[in-house]
Scaffold this motif. Structure first.
Motif, PDB file in Angstrom:
ATOM      1  N   ASN A  34      -5.680  -5.902  -7.398  1.00  0.00           N
ATOM      2  CA  ASN A  34      -5.055  -4.984  -7.918  1.00  0.00           C
ATOM      3  C   ASN A  34      -5.230  -3.775  -6.575  1.00  0.00           C
ATOM      4  O   ASN A  34      -4.147  -2.996  -6.343  1.00  0.00           O
ATOM      5  N   ASP A  35      -6.420  -3.749  -6.121  1.00  0.00           N
ATOM      6  CA  ASP A  35      -6.705  -2.836  -5.113  1.00  0.00           C
ATOM      7  C   ASP A  35      -5.799  -3.062  -3.803  1.00  0.00           C
ATOM      8  O   ASP A  35      -5.380  -2.285  -3.388  1.00  0.00           O
ATOM      9  N   LEU A  36      -5.663  -4.361  -3.562  1.00  0.00           N
ATOM     10  CA  LEU A  36      -4.812  -4.734  -2.426  1.00  0.00           C
ATOM     11  C   LEU A  36      -3.542  -4.292  -2.660  1.00  0.00           C
ATOM     12  O   LEU A  36      -2.600  -4.272  -1.848  1.00  0.00           O
ATOM     13  N   ALA A  37      -2.969  -5.101  -4.050  1.00  0.00           N
ATOM     14  CA  ALA A  37      -1.639  -5.087  -4.354  1.00  0.00           C
ATOM     15  C   ALA A  37      -0.942  -3.683  -4.016  1.00  0.00           C
ATOM     16  O   ALA A  37       0.270  -3.490  -3.801  1.00  0.00           O
ATOM     17  N   CYS A  38      -1.634  -2.674  -4.622  1.00  0.00           N
ATOM     18  CA  CYS A  38      -0.633  -1.467  -4.201  1.00  0.00           C
ATOM     19  C   CYS A  38      -0.487  -1.128  -2.805  1.00  0.00           C
ATOM     20  O   CYS A  38       0.636  -0.471  -2.458  1.00  0.00           O
ATOM     21  N   TRP A  39      -1.263  -1.559  -1.903  1.00  0.00           N
ATOM     22  CA  TRP A  39      -1.037  -1.323  -0.306  1.00  0.00           C
ATOM     23  C   TRP A  39       0.431  -2.012  -0.097  1.00  0.00           C
ATOM     24  O   TRP A  39       0.971  -1.479   0.763  1.00  0.00           O
ATOM     25  N   TYR A  40       0.429  -3.032  -0.570  1.00  0.00           N
ATOM     26  CA  TYR A  40       1.601  -4.088  -0.079  1.00  0.00           C
ATOM     27  C   TYR A  40       2.834  -3.898  -1.117  1.00  0.00           C
ATOM     28  O   TYR A  40       3.840  -4.842  -1.212  1.00  0.00           O
ATOM     29  N   ARG A  41       2.640  -3.038  -2.196  1.00  0.00           N
ATOM     30  CA  ARG A  41       3.572  -2.577  -3.133  1.00  0.00           C
ATOM     31  C   ARG A  41       3.839  -3.810  -3.912  1.00  0.00           C
ATOM     32  O   ARG A  41       5.118  -4.200  -4.471  1.00  0.00           O
ATOM     33  N   TYR A  42       2.963  -4.815  -4.431  1.00  0.00           N
ATOM     34  CA  TYR A  42       3.011  -5.760  -5.407  1.00  0.00           C
ATOM     35  C   TYR A  42       2.641  -5.059  -6.800  1.00  0.00           C
ATOM     36  O   TYR A  42       2.065  -4.164  -6.717  1.00  0.00           O
ATOM     37  N   ARG A  43       3.279  -5.822  -7.713  1.00  0.00           N
ATOM     38  CA  ARG A  43       2.944  -5.359  -9.013  1.00  0.00           C
ATOM     39  C   ARG A  43       1.499  -5.672  -9.356  1.00  0.00           C
ATOM     40  O   ARG A  43       1.120  -6.768  -9.417  1.00  0.00           O
ATOM     41  N   PRO A  44       0.714  -4.881  -9.864  1.00  0.00           N
ATOM     42  CA  PRO A  44      -0.612  -5.091 -10.516  1.00  0.00           C
ATOM     43  C   PRO A  44      -0.609  -5.975 -11.457  1.00  0.00           C
ATOM     44  O   PRO A  44       0.334  -5.990 -12.388  1.00  0.00           O
ATOM     45  N   ILE A  45      -1.783  -6.774 -11.506  1.00  0.00           N
ATOM     46  CA  ILE A  45      -1.818  -7.622 -12.874  1.00  0.00           C
ATOM     47  C   ILE A  45      -2.628  -6.988 -13.801  1.00  0.00           C
ATOM     48  O   ILE A  45      -3.398  -6.286 -13.825  1.00  0.00           O
ATOM     49  N   THR A  46      -1.687  -7.065 -15.086  1.00  0.00           N
ATOM     50  CA  THR A  46      -2.268  -6.180 -16.210  1.00  0.00           C
ATOM     51  C   THR A  46      -2.261  -6.947 -17.281  1.00  0.00           C
ATOM     52  O   THR A  46      -2.872  -6.680 -18.324  1.00  0.00           O
ATOM     53  N   THR A  47      -1.781  -7.936 -17.316  1.00  0.00           N
ATOM     54  CA  THR A  47      -1.706  -9.129 -18.459  1.00  0.00           C
ATOM     55  C   THR A  47      -1.089 -10.519 -17.868  1.00  0.00           C
ATOM     56  O   THR A  47      -0.772 -10.611 -16.778  1.00  0.00           O
ATOM     57  N   ILE A  48      -1.689 -11.363 -18.715  1.00  0.00           N
ATOM     58  CA  ILE A  48      -1.025 -12.840 -18.189  1.00  0.00           C
ATOM     59  C   ILE A  48       0.004 -13.355 -19.322  1.00  0.00           C
ATOM     60  O   ILE A  48       0.089 -14.362 -19.473  1.00  0.00           O
ATOM     61  N   ASP A  49       0.539 -12.410 -20.049  1.00  0.00           N
ATOM     62  CA  ASP A  49       1.731 -12.748 -20.938  1.00  0.00           C
ATOM     63  C   ASP A  49       2.893 -13.179 -20.103  1.00  0.00           C
ATOM     64  O   ASP A  49       3.460 -11.993 -19.406  1.00  0.00           O
ATOM     65  N   PRO A  50       3.619 -14.123 -20.074  1.00  0.00           N
ATOM     66  CA  PRO A  50       4.750 -14.416 -19.616  1.00  0.00           C
ATOM     67  C   PRO A  50       5.888 -13.548 -19.705  1.00  0.00           C
ATOM     68  O   PRO A  50       6.851 -13.397 -18.837  1.00  0.00           O
ATOM     69  N   ALA A  51       6.002 -13.033 -20.876  1.00  0.00           N
ATOM     70  CA  ALA A  51       7.186 -12.022 -21.311  1.00  0.00           C
ATOM     71  C   ALA A  51       7.150 -11.030 -20.473  1.00  0.00           C
ATOM     72  O   ALA A  51       7.853 -10.018 -20.465  1.00  0.00           O
ATOM     73  N   GLU A  52       5.945 -10.439 -19.940  1.00  0.00           N
ATOM     74  CA  GLU A  52       5.969  -9.248 -19.135  1.00  0.00           C
ATOM     75  C   GLU A  52       6.307  -9.323 -17.680  1.00  0.00           C
ATOM     76  O   GLU A  52       6.310  -8.440 -17.262  1.00  0.00           O
ATOM     77  N   TYR A  53       6.720 -10.472 -17.384  1.00  0.00           N
ATOM     78  CA  TYR A  53       7.106 -10.702 -15.932  1.00  0.00           C
ATOM     79  C   TYR A  53       8.689 -11.239 -15.786  1.00  0.00           C
ATOM     80  O   TYR A  53       9.238 -11.404 -16.580  1.00  0.00           O
ATOM     81  N   ARG A  54       9.302 -10.723 -14.448  1.00  0.00           N
ATOM     82  CA  ARG A  54      10.689 -10.710 -14.258  1.00  0.00           C
ATOM     83  C   ARG A  54      11.013 -12.122 -14.031  1.00  0.00           C
ATOM     84  O   ARG A  54      12.254 -12.377 -14.341  1.00  0.00           O
TER      85      ARG A  54
END
Length: 99
Positions: free
Chosen positions: A56-76
């Protein structure tokens, strides 16, 4: 990515070898011409741990969505969801360490 490479004293070629890319790809990530794929960032953190740095620290630099859950319903998409996992010794393992 350049700060990481310099911090650990790697050349672009050496870092590319660690993450399975050529030096030109590493240069294009550092210059912002290309965005590194998520698995590359995860492999980088696995290969050369950086203190308490997480995906998540690196994700924000590259504009990736941070990992907050592993629930599949939460992802596009299924691709975005499957990006949260990698194949380990015992099968699929969630990529949540450091969170």
């Amino acid at each position: 990515m350049a700060w990481f490479r310099r911090e650990h004293g790697f050349s672009r070629t050496e870092l590319g070898t660690i993450v399975g890319r050529c030096a030109a790809s590493v240069a294009s990530y550092e210059q912002g011409l290309r965005k590194p794929p998520r698995p590359l960032l995860l492999n980088l953190l696995d290969a050369v741990p950086v203190g308490h740095t997480s995906f998540n620290d690196l994700a924000c630099w590259y504009r990736y969505r941070p990992i907050t859950t592993i629930d599949p319903a939460e992802y596009r998409s299924i691709h975005e969801y499957l990006g949260l996992f990698r194949v380990g010794r015992t099968g699929l393992e969630p990529v949540t360490e450091g969170l």
